[in-house]
Motif scaffolding. Structure first.
Motif, mmCIF file in Angstrom:
data_model
loop_
_atom_site.group_PDB
_atom_site.id
_atom_site.type_symbol
_atom_site.label_atom_id
_atom_site.label_comp_id
_atom_site.label_asym_id
_atom_site.label_seq_id
_atom_site.Cartn_x
_atom_site.Cartn_y
_atom_site.Cartn_z
ATOM 1 N N ALA A 139 -12.362 -1.607 7.495
ATOM 2 C CA ALA A 139 -12.635 -0.864 6.263
ATOM 3 C C ALA A 139 -12.474 0.640 6.473
ATOM 4 O O ALA A 139 -11.873 1.336 5.647
ATOM 5 N N HIS B 18 -0.857 -2.205 -5.526
ATOM 6 C CA HIS B 18 -1.959 -2.492 -4.606
ATOM 7 C C HIS B 18 -3.254 -1.942 -5.195
ATOM 8 O O HIS B 18 -3.311 -0.775 -5.594
ATOM 9 N N SER C 136 -14.753 8.989 6.028
ATOM 10 C CA SER C 136 -14.453 7.557 6.098
ATOM 11 C C SER C 136 -14.743 7.004 7.485
ATOM 12 O O SER C 136 -15.284 5.904 7.632
ATOM 13 N N VAL D 46 -8.981 3.892 -5.971
ATOM 14 C CA VAL D 46 -9.785 4.953 -5.360
ATOM 15 C C VAL D 46 -9.366 6.328 -5.883
ATOM 16 O O VAL D 46 -10.183 7.247 -5.974
ATOM 17 N N ARG E 68 -8.730 1.482 6.781
ATOM 18 C CA ARG E 68 -7.989 1.330 5.534
ATOM 19 C C ARG E 68 -8.331 2.437 4.540
ATOM 20 O O ARG E 68 -7.461 2.966 3.846
ATOM 21 N N VAL E 69 -9.618 2.778 4.447
ATOM 22 C CA VAL E 69 -10.018 3.851 3.532
ATOM 23 C C VAL E 69 -9.472 5.181 4.018
ATOM 24 O O VAL E 69 -8.960 5.995 3.231
ATOM 25 N N ASN F 88 0.824 -1.217 0.000
ATOM 26 C CA ASN F 88 0.000 0.000 0.000
ATOM 27 C C ASN F 88 0.850 1.256 0.000
ATOM 28 O O ASN F 88 0.498 2.255 -0.632
ATOM 29 N N SER G 60 -5.938 -0.942 -3.997
ATOM 30 C CA SER G 60 -6.629 0.139 -3.288
ATOM 31 C C SER G 60 -6.439 1.487 -3.980
ATOM 32 O O SER G 60 -7.260 2.401 -3.814
ATOM 33 N N SER G 61 -5.369 1.617 -4.767
ATOM 34 C CA SER G 61 -5.096 2.888 -5.444
ATOM 35 C C SER G 61 -6.124 3.231 -6.506
ATOM 36 O O SER G 61 -6.129 4.363 -7.007
ATOM 37 N N LEU H 141 -5.918 6.180 3.114
ATOM 38 C CA LEU H 141 -5.671 6.681 1.760
ATOM 39 C C LEU H 141 -5.703 8.204 1.703
ATOM 40 O O LEU H 141 -5.174 8.804 0.762
ATOM 41 N N SER I 63 2.371 2.126 -3.394
ATOM 42 C CA SER I 63 1.221 2.455 -4.243
ATOM 43 C C SER I 63 0.656 3.830 -3.898
ATOM 44 O O SER I 63 0.406 4.663 -4.778
ATOM 45 N N THR J 165 -1.889 0.797 -9.088
ATOM 46 C CA THR J 165 -2.791 -0.342 -8.854
ATOM 47 C C THR J 165 -2.106 -1.678 -9.101
ATOM 48 O O THR J 165 -2.568 -2.712 -8.608
#
Length: 386
Positions: free
Chosen positions: A304, A179, A294, A184, A307-308, A146, A181-182, A311, A149, A176
């Motif tokens: 969740a 990871h 978030s 987003v 983790r969000v 992460n 998650s990118s 970012l 990324s 991405t």
């Protein structure tokens, strides 16, 4: 205290930040260099710290080192993204040692985060100190994929502000591959740069705070309702997941919530000043709002929401630095610095004061994989990622 080394790191950066403020231009160059070297030494030469090594060490060891082309074969059955697998394979091909791989990752991370900071902050060690206490430690140590990324996406923000979609999307898509998650960051291109009217920012912030205080659960009931049409098996799975996640949520009032509330109020108070300091701050103010949202709307799912939120935590690294420039009186700056110092020590301690975070450095007889595995196994029954 397992957190001692991390608190020392935070305080070291805080001292360097103070020295930087009163140094000559020549002295500032040396302090900048020292800040970077400390970062690489502390994170790049760490031993088996945290818990990500439980996954990455075995996958690194199982990879072929004779031919980089064999990376696809090596990754069969693995959950790792292709880009990260390629990075592992290249490092192992050059020098088949896990700690060399970590050092390369850290050096890459440092280069990316430095490039992000150098365009936006005047005091580099101050930015690093805020980075350390505001989730940077967790990102560096427990979120290896992460982190690279995320830092790639942060460097793509220059293209977002310049409205250069090809470069922005290319960097985000590259991220991405390290990871997922990118992904987003891709839709952020269309709205993160747009300045909200102050009244709208206040309205969203206040509504989110009230929503959080009221502890309204709405995602869980929606998921349970949808699962009811899919059969009893899916309904039981969703229920067990929600029940497991909810056990981690104990009320809303915490030091973290008060800090987010305090930061939001400062942003509201100095909204116009922050935007005048740098047009990029529009982007970071919006990112802070997404960070706050978030926690408010994903409260039902602890993992969740965290983790969000991670970012968008980069907004702190810039806004907390620029808020120093907003205070007209020296006394207010001192109080604000005292707040960051106290909260930083407290936050750093809370993030790291557990056995798995006991710091090791390979330059000073770090424990082996087997030793750290035994320690981890004796202290944690669940080997799931934190």
């Amino acid at each position: 205290m397992y957190s001692t080394a991390y608190i020392i790191l935070f305080l070291l950066y805080a001292v360097m930040a103070l020295m930087y403020r009163y140094s000559s231009e020549y002295g500032k160059k040396w302090i900048k260099a020292a800040s970077i070297l400390v970062f690489i030494f502390f994170f790049g030469l760490r031993g088996f710290v945290g818990d990500d090594w439980l996954i990455y060490y075995p996958t690194f060891q199982s990879m072929y080192s004779d031919n980089v082309v064999n990376v696809v074969t090596s990754m069969q059955g693995s959950d790792l993204e292709l880009g990260f697998g390629l990075l592992q394979a290249i490092c192992k091909f050059i020098y088949p040692d896990y700690h060399f791989f970590i050092f390369v990752c850290c050096t890459l991370q440092c280069a990316l985060i430095y490039n992000f900071f150098r365009k936006r902050v005047d005091n580099l060690p101050l930015a690093f100190s805020i980075f350390v206490c505001m989730s940077g430690l967790e990102i560096e140590i427990n979120l290896l994929r992460n982190s690279i990324s995320l830092f790639l996406c942060l460097n793509a923000l220059d293209y977002l502000m310049a409205r250069k979609p090809l470069q922005y999307f290319a960097l985000c898509l590259l991220a991405t591959t390290l990871h997922i998650s990118s992904i987003v960051f891709i839709p952020l291109y269309f709205f993160l740069h747009k300045r909200l009217p102050l009244w709208l920012f206040v309205a969203i912030f206040v509504f989110s705070a009230v929503f959080l205080v009221a502890q309204i659960n709405f995602i869980g009931p929606i998921l349970l309702y949808a699962a009811s049409f899919m059969g009893e098996l899916y309904q039981d799975l969703v229920y067990s997941y929600i029940e497991g996640e909810m056990t981690a949520i104990q009320g809303f009032l915490s030091i973290g919530f008060l800090e987010r509330l305090f930061t939001g109020c400062l942003i509201i108070r100095y909204y116009n000043k922050l935007v005048k300091i740098s047009k990029d701050n529009v982007m970071f103010i919006n990112a802070f709002l997404l960070y706050f949202l978030s926690f408010a709307f994903l409260r039902e799912f602890e993992v969740a929401s965290r983790r969000v939120a991670l970012l968008f935590v980069f907004s702190y690294w810039i806004l907390w630095c620029d808020l120093f420039k907003c205070f007209a009186y020296k006394g207010n700056k001192i109080l604000y610095a005292f707040f960051i110092l106290c909260y930083g020590v407290l936050k750093t301690h809370s993030m790291t004061n557990e056995p798995k975070m006991q710091y090791d450095n390979i330059m000073f007889n770090a424990k082996s994989y087997a030793e750290r595995y035994t320690i981890y196994k004796s202290n944690y029954k669940d080997f799931a990622r934190v």
